[in-house]
Scaffold this active site. Structure first.
Site, PDB file in Angstrom:
ATOM      1  N   ASP A   1      -9.637  71.020 -85.513  1.00 47.73           N
ATOM      2  CA  ASP A   1      -8.490  70.772 -84.390  1.00 47.73           C
ATOM      3  C   ASP A   1      -8.106  72.078 -83.890  1.00 47.73           C
ATOM      4  O   ASP A   1      -8.248  73.201 -84.563  1.00 47.73           O
ATOM      5  CB  ASP A   1      -7.505  69.742 -84.956  1.00 47.73           C
ATOM      6  CG  ASP A   1      -6.641  69.476 -83.621  1.00 47.73           C
ATOM      7  OD1 ASP A   1      -6.998  69.763 -82.749  1.00 47.73           O
ATOM      8  OD2 ASP A   1      -5.363  68.954 -83.927  1.00 47.73           O
ATOM      9  N   SER A   2      -7.686  71.947 -82.582  1.00 43.83           N
ATOM     10  CA  SER A   2      -7.070  73.341 -82.515  1.00 43.83           C
ATOM     11  C   SER A   2      -5.432  73.643 -82.828  1.00 43.83           C
ATOM     12  O   SER A   2      -5.205  74.616 -83.196  1.00 43.83           O
ATOM     13  CB  SER A   2      -6.609  73.456 -80.739  1.00 43.83           C
ATOM     14  OG  SER A   2      -6.001  72.039 -80.260  1.00 43.83           O
TER      15      SER A   2
ATOM     16  N   HIS B   1      -1.985  63.075 -81.691  1.00 44.54           N
ATOM     17  CA  HIS B   1      -0.520  62.853 -82.132  1.00 44.54           C
ATOM     18  C   HIS B   1      -0.180  61.392 -82.025  1.00 44.54           C
ATOM     19  O   HIS B   1       0.882  60.997 -82.701  1.00 44.54           O
ATOM     20  CB  HIS B   1       0.447  63.768 -81.355  1.00 44.54           C
ATOM     21  CG  HIS B   1       0.527  65.352 -81.578  1.00 44.54           C
ATOM     22  ND1 HIS B   1      -0.527  66.028 -81.773  1.00 44.54           N
ATOM     23  CD2 HIS B   1       1.517  65.885 -81.989  1.00 44.54           C
ATOM     24  CE1 HIS B   1      -0.009  67.361 -82.092  1.00 44.54           C
ATOM     25  NE2 HIS B   1       0.967  67.089 -82.495  1.00 44.54           N
TER      26      HIS B   1
ATOM     27  N   GLU C   1       6.452  65.717 -82.436  1.00 40.08           N
ATOM     28  CA  GLU C   1       6.677  66.865 -83.275  1.00 40.08           C
ATOM     29  C   GLU C   1       8.088  67.307 -83.550  1.00 40.08           C
ATOM     30  O   GLU C   1       8.537  67.888 -84.574  1.00 40.08           O
ATOM     31  CB  GLU C   1       6.119  68.166 -82.666  1.00 40.08           C
ATOM     32  CG  GLU C   1       4.667  68.238 -82.618  1.00 40.08           C
ATOM     33  CD  GLU C   1       4.006  69.528 -82.217  1.00 40.08           C
ATOM     34  OE1 GLU C   1       4.759  70.426 -82.005  1.00 40.08           O
ATOM     35  OE2 GLU C   1       2.733  69.601 -82.139  1.00 40.08           O
TER      36      GLU C   1
ATOM     37  N   CYS D   1      -5.279  60.808 -77.802  1.00 36.92           N
ATOM     38  CA  CYS D   1      -4.606  62.093 -78.231  1.00 36.92           C
ATOM     39  C   CYS D   1      -4.165  61.924 -79.963  1.00 36.92           C
ATOM     40  O   CYS D   1      -3.697  61.065 -80.349  1.00 36.92           O
ATOM     41  CB  CYS D   1      -3.107  62.478 -77.637  1.00 36.92           C
ATOM     42  SG  CYS D   1      -2.065  63.950 -78.509  1.00 36.92           S
TER      43      CYS D   1
ATOM     44  N   CYS E   1     -10.133  67.047 -82.172  1.00 34.21           N
ATOM     45  CA  CYS E   1      -9.600  67.626 -80.974  1.00 34.21           C
ATOM     46  C   CYS E   1     -10.050  67.224 -79.664  1.00 34.21           C
ATOM     47  O   CYS E   1     -11.396  67.350 -79.469  1.00 34.21           O
ATOM     48  CB  CYS E   1      -9.818  69.139 -81.011  1.00 34.21           C
ATOM     49  SG  CYS E   1      -9.176  70.106 -79.741  1.00 34.21           S
TER      50      CYS E   1
END
Lengths: 272, 272
Positions: free
Chosen positions: A11-12, A192, A152, A190, A75
């Site tokens: 992943d980035s 997340h 986050e 995504c 990603c």
């Protein structure tokens, strides 16, 4: 299979740990190396050529240095823009997150109309719309740029996050109605977003299916490895995590995504 | 002064356009070159050495290629971590945003206790706390990572943003009380935050002064140029904008920060 497979996950950043989490539940007997190219994120604002170079370098690290025999590109941006470049760069099979997400939406949808939420970069690539179209689906994509920072910040069950999601969802449902669509499936495009899944499932209209690309990708990978093996009698997985910068943030936030401690994250240098 | 000064303004992104906006109001008769190193943002997650190299390269572009005779570092991270390296890299005077912000807080505060809100990277550098201490102030810093994405989403007057700010402010005021502080001043230590100033001024306790580092920096710069010149009779400024990537996002969002159209943004390459 007698041999323990060595799977590289890339992943980035560290959001792709949700894909690793899903892989651990479907292929618990593997040896995993996870690389987050945190020094060079976000990929979303960079050109296709630059992303392809970064992703190829990362893939080569996982194959050459860590012995990965199979790569999962956890990603969305790299899956959308650099899957070919990665496949050219390494001699092992490579699986992205977008095709499995679209295939899972195809299996879930009755109406053939699906909604996709993702980051701005993924939406601008229209990778999900293209993949859905090749599955015979109509897809409406929407960028939801506030959801990643909310995750986050740890506000995965916070009323503010529920309100932000309601606003995005309302806009998306209105646009779908205006375009004459009858969406019955929502794709989380995504890495997340799986952390928001309980909240999202409460918010969507009754009967709407929620598809998690991370879960769909792990299911697709599992079919390639041990389709008949029972998960229960498998030994524990081995996990090694690597990052190109920001090891502290990775260690601090990563365990929420992996739902277990990520342990020590090794800092590596892939160059500028 | 008869000559039109050439002022270079540098940021890792385009948030520093709020500093340029303030400069335009205080020194309207200058020629401005603004560079956003958008290909390499965010600086906050990178090492001091890397940030110093990026910032020095950007500063050299503004001085050598654009003829800047004075540099304003409109980036809190670069001001905190790389001001010395920039001063070493170019033969012109360099002004960062942190010292002026702290000096302005010193002028505003009666109690000597100030609050600072900023990004995670700026707070972790403790650059504001250090600068405030050298002004004889006690400073309590808090990272507010959701405010930048909320500004970039355009939700500067949105109830969700007001609620997020209220939560951050409550946490900060509670912590200040627990530490026996009597804060009467709040420093906006991020170049995105001036867009939230009207909302922030409504939310803070009665009598609390709000200090904008962008405004404080422009005032400090103006004192160096034409302390006695009247602003009204100055000719219009000339502005050239440059970015290392993401020109489209810069052009789309930049005008909100600058409060006028940014016009054409020229893409430049500073290398990897």
């Amino acid at each position: 299979m007698n041999k323990t497979p060595a799977i590289g996950v890339f992943d980035s950043g560290f959001g792709g740990l949700t894909v690793l989490r899903a892989l651990l539940s479907h292929i618990p007997s593997a040896r995993y190396a996870f690389l987050g190219d945190t020094a060079r994120l976000p990929y979303g604002s960079k050109s296709r050529r630059t992303i392809a170079r970064y992703a190829a370098e990362s893939a080569q690290f996982l194959v050459r240095e860590q012995g990965a025999e199979f790569l999962v590109i956890a990603c969305n941006t790299a899956s959308a823009l650099a899957l070919d470049a990665i496949q050219d760069a390494v001699p092992v099979p490579v699986l992205g997150v977008i095709e499995p997400g679209a295939a899972s939406a195809r299996a879930a949808s009755q109406s053939g109309d699906v909604l996709v939420i993702a980051t701005d970069a993924t939406v601008q690539s229209h990778a999900y719309a293209t993949a859905c179209r090749s599955q015979g689906l109509r897809a409406l994509e929407k960028a939801c740029p506030l959801l990643v920072p909310l995750v986050e910040e740890g506000w995965t069950q916070h009323p503010v996050t529920a309100e932000v999601f309601r606003i995005y969802l309302d806009e998306l449902l209105h646009q779908a109605a205006a375009e004459g669509m009858s969406p019955d499936t929502l794709v989380l495009g995504c890495t997340h977003y799986p952390l928001l899944r309980p909240m999202i499932e409460k918010a969507v209209p009754a009967g709407m299916r929620v598809i998690d690309s991370a879960e769909a990708t792990a299911e697709a990978a599992a079919k390639l490895f041990h389709p008949h093996e029972s998960v229960e009698r498998s030994p524990a997985a081995q996990i090694s995590c690597f990052a190109t910068d920001s090891v502290e943030k990775f260690e601090r936030l990563g365990s929420r995504f992996l739902e277990r401690p990520v342990g020590h994250v090794e800092l590596i240098d892939l160059g500028g």
